[in-house]
Design a protein around this motif. Structure first.
Motif, PDB file in Angstrom:
ATOM      1  N   UNK A  45      -3.503  -1.725 -19.688  1.00 46.80           N
ATOM      2  CA  UNK A  45      -4.835  -1.174 -19.440  1.00 46.80           C
ATOM      3  C   UNK A  45      -5.030  -0.827 -17.961  1.00 46.80           C
ATOM      4  N   UNK A  46      -3.924  -0.728 -17.214  1.00 44.62           N
ATOM      5  CA  UNK A  46      -3.988  -0.395 -15.793  1.00 44.62           C
ATOM      6  C   UNK A  46      -2.751   0.422 -15.432  1.00 44.62           C
ATOM      7  N   UNK A  55      -0.413  15.919  -9.870  1.00 45.86           N
ATOM      8  CA  UNK A  55      -0.798  14.517 -10.030  1.00 45.86           C
ATOM      9  C   UNK A  55      -1.042  13.910  -8.651  1.00 45.86           C
ATOM     10  N   UNK A  56      -2.233  13.408  -8.438  1.00 44.87           N
ATOM     11  CA  UNK A  56      -2.575  12.808  -7.151  1.00 44.87           C
ATOM     12  C   UNK A  56      -1.956  11.410  -7.067  1.00 44.87           C
ATOM     13  N   UNK A  57      -1.211  11.162  -5.998  1.00 42.63           N
ATOM     14  CA  UNK A  57      -0.553   9.865  -5.815  1.00 42.63           C
ATOM     15  C   UNK A  57      -1.428   8.976  -4.941  1.00 42.63           C
ATOM     16  N   UNK A  97      -4.002   7.489 -13.812  1.00 40.54           N
ATOM     17  CA  UNK A  97      -3.013   7.461 -14.888  1.00 40.54           C
ATOM     18  C   UNK A  97      -3.377   6.351 -15.863  1.00 40.54           C
ATOM     19  N   UNK A  98      -3.302   6.693 -17.139  1.00 36.76           N
ATOM     20  CA  UNK A  98      -3.583   5.714 -18.184  1.00 36.76           C
ATOM     21  C   UNK A  98      -2.387   5.586 -19.113  1.00 36.76           C
ATOM     22  N   UNK A 146      -2.532  11.560 -18.045  1.00 36.95           N
ATOM     23  CA  UNK A 146      -3.478  11.731 -16.941  1.00 36.95           C
ATOM     24  C   UNK A 146      -4.107  13.107 -17.034  1.00 36.95           C
ATOM     25  N   UNK A 147      -5.350  13.223 -16.596  1.00 38.34           N
ATOM     26  CA  UNK A 147      -6.034  14.513 -16.501  1.00 38.34           C
ATOM     27  C   UNK A 147      -5.828  15.064 -15.097  1.00 38.34           C
ATOM     28  N   UNK A 148      -5.348  16.291 -15.021  1.00 40.26           N
ATOM     29  CA  UNK A 148      -5.010  16.912 -13.741  1.00 40.26           C
ATOM     30  C   UNK A 148      -6.157  17.776 -13.218  1.00 40.26           C
TER      31      UNK A 148
END
Length: 627
Positions: free
Chosen positions: A193-194, A172-174, A200-201, A150-152
């Motif tokens: 893919x989800x 990390x945004x929840x 998050x990837x 994930x990009x923060x």
């Protein structure tokens, strides 16, 4: 087997706080109980939790090259590392350890990203090259080992083996992704893919991500894909002999370990084949284990014992009660995202049993996908043949009849014609996507409230199957169905289940029947050699006739069966009623619709056990992640 985590700043190389990498790594402690390591430099930090398998003394990670320019954190096993090491040494590489991890360091310098095509193994790793100012993330061909990223908000790219590693980072945004809820309700798992957490990837199977400083994070690049478009030539007997060679090579390559090794043995074709070939290659008795159930209809201990006796294995069994649902909360913690394959309960128990004596266990996972072993493949192939013969008016008539025919969940299988009639009227890909799912689109939409319907719009869980089958390198409908399962079902369900349950007890699970050379060979087999005379895995069974008795090879397939429907009419009936009052579920589902669903199931008016299990797993998982 291990867990990895880390941070990389592709923009300004900000200082890395080691404590943050340590927190992410510590969240994965179950994956590596034998040790941990943290390495940081300007703009990058790598963490590692180790389960020692190869080179117990010298394989510590993160591992750096002699000059410190290349550093790697690696989760998995490279089965051909000895051959690669010899090739690299011939090129002048000097090794300091006997571990497979060091092969990645020298392989990167010799071949760059092309190194991946040379690796035979299961892996997810992060490699930092200071000279190139880049981070290289890669995942194995089948997706045996996971990797989330994930990009923060501060510009960092965070990555970890499991979602819980990312959740340990405060930036990390929840936020819940409602489209992933739709995916889960449709398929029973959140596909690769989800992700249930927005932003998050998951790095797809057979892909890599090369992130270079000064450039934005790019899209992953596919470095391997299974190809069903080619056909092998040869007589069945010759192809069976070639298949046996592939099986033997795959099993033997996965028997290399510096710790005790064994196998899961269910008594089915796949695990029995693995045990047979292990016994052939081993000079000592193979450790095997089986889980039995206290309900005769679900118990396969007798078949497993017959195989164990045939190959003189050191065999152990343990009986699990039919109401063994005490693991629910532990599974929710292990999987992070909601996961509704109830066989995870039994899989956890067999992993626990294996871990009492071994650190590595070989499984039979993968053969059903590679050789068309599931019943749904036989149905799909037969329906495709009938579709090709029926004129359009008759297909429309079948659809009308299917709409009128009652959904007889209670009836003997031959009388459950509704699904078949609807499938014949439908497109082959749409029918298969519906067959591989859990809760039908019509049922889901009836359960969702208006806000949920607006949030997901036209998104449907089955759409990814339609796209995969439409784009599949395939010659017929069976090819396309298997290809779609390799893209979605295998990594999203089967391999996620195997990874989380084995890692949850500190066990390494290896899947020899997913050796990429075996899978590539299986994909070239004509459909008639995969399914024939009502038998899936036809050529595989023929190849194994010298090894296994007829009643093991040709008895009906069972697998782990968990009686969840009975639970929701008995011990878990209260849980089902509680779901109808859940304030969390009420954000997306109509309480009255949930109540009607639970009542219809409890009173035997309909079969909704799997959907109720999905709702229970969703409610518990969302509570754990989002509070």
């Amino acid at each position: 087997m291990c867990g990895i985590a880390g941070l990389f700043y592709p923009g300004t190389p900000k200082p890395i706080e080691p404590g943050r990498v340590a927190a992410m790594t510590d969240a994965l402690a179950h994956r590596g109980p034998d040790g941990s390591g943290i390495w940081t430099a300007q703009g990058v930090g790598l963490g590692h939790r180790r389960l020692s398998i190869i080179d117990l003394a010298g394989g510590r990670q993160p591992m750096a090259s002699d000059d410190g320019a290349v550093t790697v954190s690696f989760n998995g096993e490279i089965y051909n590392f000895a051959e690669l090491r010899a090739e690299l040494e011939a090129k002048g590489a000097r090794f300091r350890t006997h571990s497979d991890t060091e092969v990645l360091l020298h392989g990167w310098r010799a071949w760059g990203t092309d190194m991946l095509a040379r690796l035979n193994g299961m892996f997810a790793f992060a490699l930092h090259d200071a000279s190139r100012q880049c981070l290289f993330l890669a995942r194995d061909r089948m997706g045996v080992k996971p990797l989330h990223y994930a990009e923060l908000a501060d510009g960092a790219l965070a990555f970890a083996s499991e979602l819980k590693g990312l959740l340990a980072h405060p930036l990390l945004r929840r936020e819940l992704d409602l489209r992933a809820v739709e995916d889960f309700m449709g398929l029973g798992y959140v596909p690769d893919d989800a992700c249930i957490v927005q932003g998050v990837r998951k790095l797809p199977a057979g892909h890599f991500l090369l992130v270079e400083r000064g450039r934005p994070v790019p899209a992953p690049i596919c470095w391997w894909d299974v190809d069903f478009s080619r056909r092998a030539n040869g007589k069945p007997a010759d192809l069976a002999a070639e298949l046996t060679d592939h099986l033997r090579t795959a099993v033997r390559s996965r028997m290399v370990a510096d710790v005790p090794l064994g196998a899961f043995l269910s008594g089915g074709v796949d695990s029995s084949a693995v045990v047979a070939l292990m016994a052939e290659a081993s000079g000592r008795a193979v450790n095997t284990c089986t889980i039995g159930f206290d309900e005769a209809g679900h118990d396969e201990r007798g078949h497993a014992q017959a195989v164990a006796d045939r190959f003189a294995t050191d065999h152990r069994t343990r009986v699990v009660a039919a109401d063994d649902f005490a693991l629910i909360d532990r599974l929710v913690e292990a999987f992070d995202e909601p996961f509704a394959d109830a066989s995870a309960l039994a899989t956890w128990r067999v992993c626990e049993l294996a871990r009492e004596q071994v650190t590595v266990a070989l499984s039979g996972d993968g053969a059903d996908e590679a050789f068309a072993g599931y019943r749904r493949y036989r149905f799909h192939a037969a329906e495709e043949r009938v579709r090709g013969m029926l004129p359009a008016p008759l297909r429309r008539a079948a659809g009308i009849a299917g709409a009128l025919y009652p959904k007889a969940d209670w009836a003997p299988r031959p009388l459950r014609a509704k699904t078949t009639l609807l499938a014949l009227a439908d497109d082959g890909a749409a029918a298969y996507a519906r067959a591989v799912g859990v809760t039908l689109p019509s049922t889901r939409l009836a359960l969702y409230n208006d806000a949920m319907c607006r949030a997901i719009g036209e998104h449907r869980a089955e759409d990814r199957y339609l796209a995969a089958m439409a784009d599949a390198p395939a010659r017929d409908g069976l090819d396309a169905a298997q290809y779609a399962d390799f893209r979605h079902w295998l990594p999203g369900d089967i391999l996620t289940k195997a990874d989380r349950t084995s890692m949850g007890v500190g066990l390494e699970a290896r899947e020899p029947l997913l050796d990429y050379r075996l899978v590539e060979f299986a994909a070239t087999l004509p459909s008639s050699l995969r399914i024939r005379s009502g038998q899936g895995k036809w050529l595989m069974k023929k190849a194994l006739e010298p090894y296994l008795p007829h009643d093991i090879l040709y008895r009906p397939k069972k697998g782990f069966v968990t009686p969840i429907s009975a639970w929701f009419r008995g011990s878990l009936a209260g849980e089902a009623q509680a779901l109808t009052r859940s304030s969390r579920l009420a954000q997306w589902f109509e309480p009255r619709a949930l109540a009607a669903l639970a009542d219809d199931h409890r009173l035997g008016r309909a079969e909704h056990g799997r959907t109720l299990w999905q709702l229970l797993m969703l409610e518990k998982s969302v509570a754990r992640i989002f509070g």
